[in-house]
Design an enzyme around this catalytic site. Sequence first.
Site, mmCIF file in Angstrom:
data_model
loop_
_atom_site.group_PDB
_atom_site.id
_atom_site.type_symbol
_atom_site.label_atom_id
_atom_site.label_comp_id
_atom_site.label_asym_id
_atom_site.label_seq_id
_atom_site.Cartn_x
_atom_site.Cartn_y
_atom_site.Cartn_z
ATOM 1 C CB SER A 211 6.933 0.598 1.644
ATOM 2 O OG SER A 211 7.181 0.853 0.285
ATOM 3 C CG ASP B 13 5.006 0.343 -3.233
ATOM 4 O OD1 ASP B 13 3.980 0.928 -3.622
ATOM 5 O OD2 ASP B 13 5.816 0.860 -2.442
ATOM 6 C CG ASP C 213 2.772 2.127 0.410
ATOM 7 O OD1 ASP C 213 3.547 1.483 -0.328
ATOM 8 O OD2 ASP C 213 3.108 3.190 0.957
ATOM 9 C CG ASP D 263 4.657 4.767 -1.707
ATOM 10 O OD1 ASP D 263 4.846 3.592 -2.103
ATOM 11 O OD2 ASP D 263 5.259 5.236 -0.715
#
Length: 546
Positions: free
Chosen positions: A135, A288, A290, A292
């Site tokens: 993340s 961010d 990734d 999500d």
Amino acid sequence: MKNNWIDVLDESLVKDFYNNQTSEEQQEGLNTTLSFGTAGIRGKFGLGEGRLNKFTVSKVALGFAHYLTSSIAHPVVVIHYDTRHLSPEFAQIIANILASLDIKVYLADTYRTTPDLSFAVRYLQADAGVMITASHNPKDYNGIKVYGEDGAQLSTDDSARLSTYIDKLGHPLHINLPSLTTEQQSLIHSVPSEVREDYFKNVQDLVGTIPQSDLKVVFTSLHGTSVPVVPDILSSLNFNQFELVASQCEPDSDFSSVASANPEDHKAFDQSIELANLIDADLLIGTDPDADRLGIVERDAEGNIYYYNGNQIGALLLNYRIKQTEGLPNRIMFQSIVSGGLAKSLAQYHNVNFKEVLTGFKYIAAEIRHLSPEQNFIFGYEESYGFLARPFVRDKDAIQIVPLMIKYAAELKNEGRMLKDELEDITRNVGNFNDKLFSHTFEGTQGKAKIENIMTQFRSETPTEMCGLKVIAIEDFETGKKTDLQNDEVSDITLPKANVIKIYFNEGFIALRPSGTEPKIKLYVSLSCDHFDVIAQKINDAIFNS
């Protein structure tokens, strides 16, 4: 044992990281063990069982393979990875080990988002998914998240079962890994292009038509996975009034242009603001690494900047989803127990069913899975900037939210209004809640003990009054008990047990919990009161400086 690890340094994949660590950091990797928790595994690169390297990743992969084959005859797994250091290498290691045990694998051929992974598991009717990501953690971190057949992260029980398969393998340097035959190599497939095409269709169906307007948008991927997918989706929706922050929209494992690749951090938007001032943009959006989670910043005609926290974004999105789904019966939304009171009050104001769940989006996904056909999910969120509007993905999904937020802002722009005005209307109707997060970092073994001591002390000395606010109830999710101090009654909490304490006042609540993914302990303050900043700081000082 240190010598054994040094002997394999060259093949560990983490030589450069290890050599740049202090002797204390190196020793910590040798003295600790990575554990597969409820959010998977996340840790620093380095040598030892307490670090991510070729051998610890291989151990996780083999344990995961045994976990799958113990209950599924012919498992199918999807593997995606982000733009971090060693993400593609770790993904390939896991794919090879799974295939060596006759497990069919769909392996992404380039970096992908976490929402992509969740969707792909569902679309391909796979039995599980793996996402290599950490993340928004610093550049020397990575992680492994595991998903079930519904596209949600594994439940607590399934995570515990997987953990036993990993643990029983013993030391990672002593594991005999199966070899991959040429025939088994053919079990590794690329993810078909129609997966993303169908994901696009779902986003397009959610968003509909973005109206013509003068809205200008600045977007940054913070060196992560959301480019080119976000520009492609916006173009497919015929919205082209956006500019990318070029210096931040190239994959960069070092996240060179930001101190923290976290859209919660205001400084992550510094370059976006520079570009917005240059092109006179209205809305700034960042995801961010990734993709999500996302953050937004708004800019008015005079160049004034407005930052929004996760609870405010959540309330705005819920408000928009309520408008979009007007007339739909039995609407329901979910949020985590540490998210603020604004969205809850808004849901109640509009007669939308509301339920709180433990922190972790898998708990929202579990609620979605158990909805009856008569119930209609319209929104779920966590205050940590994670949102979901439609459950074709079963994790937080910044990609579907970006065009939805742009459409909302475009409609408001045509009315001569901003998101700021909309938020003011919401608070006028349902009340104003001030929210603040205090996040304290305690690294290493000593830090872990410090966090445990803070939680233990807070449990044993829970006050009846804080900074002039009368405590009316206490929820201890570890014991599963709620104490009502007004009626002197104790009742059971219906949620699973977790290391969280929540204290209620007439003005709102505070909550204290250790992070599940970082060496941090977090204090959440959500109050409707005067002098909020002063009171919030005093509460923080009372807990952490006592």
